[in-house]
Write an enzyme that holds these catalytic residues in place. Structure first.
Site, PDB file in Angstrom:
ATOM      1  N   SER A 130       0.389 -10.064  22.364  1.00 45.96           N
ATOM      2  CA  SER A 130      -0.440 -10.647  21.058  1.00 45.96           C
ATOM      3  C   SER A 130      -1.872  -9.813  20.440  1.00 45.96           C
ATOM      4  O   SER A 130      -2.919  -9.155  20.984  1.00 45.96           O
ATOM      5  CB  SER A 130      -1.425 -12.075  20.827  1.00 45.96           C
TER       6      SER A 130
ATOM      7  N   GLU B  80      -6.845  -8.095  18.753  1.00 43.75           N
ATOM      8  CA  GLU B  80      -7.498  -8.579  20.537  1.00 43.75           C
ATOM      9  C   GLU B  80      -6.751  -7.357  21.429  1.00 43.75           C
ATOM     10  O   GLU B  80      -7.638  -7.155  22.798  1.00 43.75           O
ATOM     11  CB  GLU B  80      -6.396  -9.611  21.464  1.00 43.75           C
TER      12      GLU B  80
ATOM     13  N   ARG C 227     -12.174 -14.361  25.747  1.00 39.99           N
ATOM     14  CA  ARG C 227     -12.118 -12.866  25.805  1.00 39.99           C
ATOM     15  C   ARG C 227     -13.533 -11.771  25.919  1.00 39.99           C
ATOM     16  O   ARG C 227     -13.683 -10.675  25.205  1.00 39.99           O
ATOM     17  CB  ARG C 227     -11.215 -12.059  24.494  1.00 39.99           C
TER      18      ARG C 227
END
Length: 320
Positions: free
Chosen positions: A221, A291, A176
């Site tokens: 998420s 996230e 990420r």
């Protein structure tokens, strides 16, 4: 402020004043932008140095909205120029390679490729966001990361006005993250992908999402998985599914999904996130990292900022 609008429009770009941007994120909380610039072509993107120069002269902050789908707007109105990339276009190159404009929608492209008999992108069906956002954040799911299939990206350096191709190795990908997250002056114009099917089994995201992931107003998420643990499992273990705050609640089918019933405010989402984050830390000494990209009054910020800020947050309730 009429001169700002006229100056921006003199560049022949699409600009709106006091634009409602609530629908640009999957949470759909209420927010607006004083100035919203829509980049609709490659030529528009190449005007970015002019836009930034104008903003600098007028002392107006600029924010590039790359991650819009998994973003939480944590303010009611941004007194900025917000840049929204809507540059579209796809081109088949040779063999299994494709060039995509940075404003193309990832999930739509994945569906198109799957229907045409190319299965590589099946894991990305339903993955929110744009191609540019995926390249910046190394987006992925179900075993397919952006860095797995990206060959190169055409990038504009807004400061130097230079355009060049960056290889996937140069973008320094990890989970990420990419080099681009630390260099906001680098703006993606397009990207080349190799859709050669992998040797391993490809997960069909449509089946997984239908059976295991909730729908509704959610950014997916909320927290990253703290390897080797899973954020959803940690949240489930501390009874997060019993928690809610106003119009936002933890999904009953997945503890890492925050669901907005249509009335939630950004303050309620922040409050709920802080609450379950503290419960996980108290139980396991694990600090979950979000996230979801949180964009506040002064730009991208962290959840921890709201632990010490003077912003009044609503109380979280739990079902006994």
């Amino acid at each position: 402020m009429l001169s700002i609008i006229s100056d921006l429009r003199s560049l022949w770009i699409n600009v709106q004043e006091f634009a409602d941007i609530s629908g640009l994120t999957s949470f759909r909380t209420t927010s607006s932008a004083r100035y919203l610039v829509r980049l609709e072509s490659r030529e528009d993107i190449l005007k970015l140095p002019n836009i930034l120069s104008l903003a600098h002269d007028l002392n107006i902050p600029v924010f590039f909205l790359w991650w819009w789908s998994n973003t939480l707007f944590a303010t009611d109105c941004f007194e900025w120029i917000i840049i929204l990339n809507e540059y579209k276009g796809k081109e088949s190159l040779w063999l299994s390679q494709w060039r995509l404009a940075s404003g193309e929608i990832v999930s739509s492209w994945s569906i198109e490729m799957t229907r045409s008999g190319i299965p590589t992108l099946m894991p990305w069906i339903g993955l929110p966001g744009t191609v540019g956002g995926a390249v910046v954040g190394n987006a992925g799911c179900f075993g397919l990361e952006t860095s797995d299939i990206l060959k190169s990206a055409e990038i504009l350096d807004i400061y130097t006005w230079q355009v060049r191709q960056y290889s996937v190795e140069e973008l320094e990908y990890v989970y990420r993250y990419s080099l681009l997250k630390s260099h906001p002056e680098l703006f993606i114009i397009s990207a080349i992908f190799d859709l050669t099917p992998p040797d391993h089994e490809i997960i069909d995201a449509r089946i997984h999402r239908k059976t295991k992931q909730p729908g509704g107003r959610s950014c997916g998420s909320f927290f990253k998985n703290p390897s080797p643990q899973y954020a959803g499992a940690l949240l489930e273990s501390i009874w997060a599914k019993l928690c809610s705050c106003g119009g936002v609640a933890i999904s009953q089918s997945h503890a890492n999904f925050f669901i907005n019933d249509g009335t939630a405010t950004w303050q309620q989402i922040i409050s709920l996130a802080l609450h379950v984050h503290s419960l996980v830390y108290a139980q396991y000494s694990i600090s979950l990292h979000h996230e979801v990209v949180i964009v506040g009054t002064h730009g991208i910020t962290n959840l921890s900022h709201y632990e010490t800020s003077k912003i009044s947050l609503p109380a979280v309730s739990s079902i006994a």
